[in-house]
Scaffold this motif. Structure first.
Motif, short mmCIF file in Angstrom:
data_model
loop_
_atom_site.label_atom_id
_atom_site.label_comp_id
_atom_site.label_asym_id
_atom_site.label_seq_id
_atom_site.Cartn_x
_atom_site.Cartn_y
_atom_site.Cartn_z
N ARG A 1 -51.36 42.33 3.73
CA ARG A 1 -50.17 41.55 4.07
C ARG A 1 -48.94 42.19 3.43
NH1 ARG A 1 -49.56 35.19 4.10
NH2 ARG A 1 -47.42 35.14 4.86
N ALA B 1 -44.48 41.41 3.19
CA ALA B 1 -43.41 40.43 3.46
C ALA B 1 -42.21 40.75 2.59
CB ALA B 1 -43.90 39.01 3.15
N TRP C 1 -40.07 33.17 3.10
CA TRP C 1 -40.62 34.47 3.44
C TRP C 1 -40.03 34.93 4.76
CZ3 TRP C 1 -45.97 36.24 1.69
CH2 TRP C 1 -46.25 35.73 0.43
N SER D 1 -42.90 38.62 7.52
CA SER D 1 -44.25 38.47 6.98
C SER D 1 -45.27 38.87 8.04
CB SER D 1 -44.47 37.02 6.55
OG SER D 1 -45.77 36.85 6.07
#
Length: 122
Positions: free
Chosen positions: A71, A73, A81, A84
């Protein structure tokens, strides 16, 4: 006088060598900033670049040693966020032109360990 000439010649030659090895400005801008790694990432490990006004657009978790979940972000100071993205690949990245103060974030979202690095660049 001769010793002074040798010293000046050595200094001049050294300066030319250093200047000749410099990275061009356009390349420095695109190489970006590696903010985590390269290292072995255990499951759940994450990395971040402190809050700042980054004019870097892309945040990437790259050069991973195997197909894996990761991931990336940007996190605003408010906790929101942006940009993302989680993906299964050897490269996970997102692009965001937001110029508010934020920090870059990356995480190993897999159950396996792998080698990789996180970088922001334009």
């Amino acid at each position: 006088m001769r010793n002074l000439l040798i010293v000046l010649t050595a200094l001049t030659t050294g300066a030319v060598c250093v200047a000749g090895s410099a990275v061009p400005a356009d390349r420095r801008a695109t190489d970006g900033i590696v903010y985590a790694g390269p290292k072995t990432w255990l499951p759940g490990w994450d990395g971040q670049l402190g809050f700042g006004t980054y004019y870097r657009i892309t945040n990437a978790f790259e050069n991973r040693s195997t197909l894996s979940w990761a991931r990336v972000a940007y996190i605003l100071e408010t906790g929101s966020w942006t940009c993302s993205l989680t993906s299964y690949s050897t490269l996970t990245g997102c692009a965001d032109s937001d110029t508010r103060r934020r920090k870059a974030y990356c995480k190993n979202n897999d159950v396996i360990a792998y080698i990789g690095q996180c970088r922001v660049h334009s």
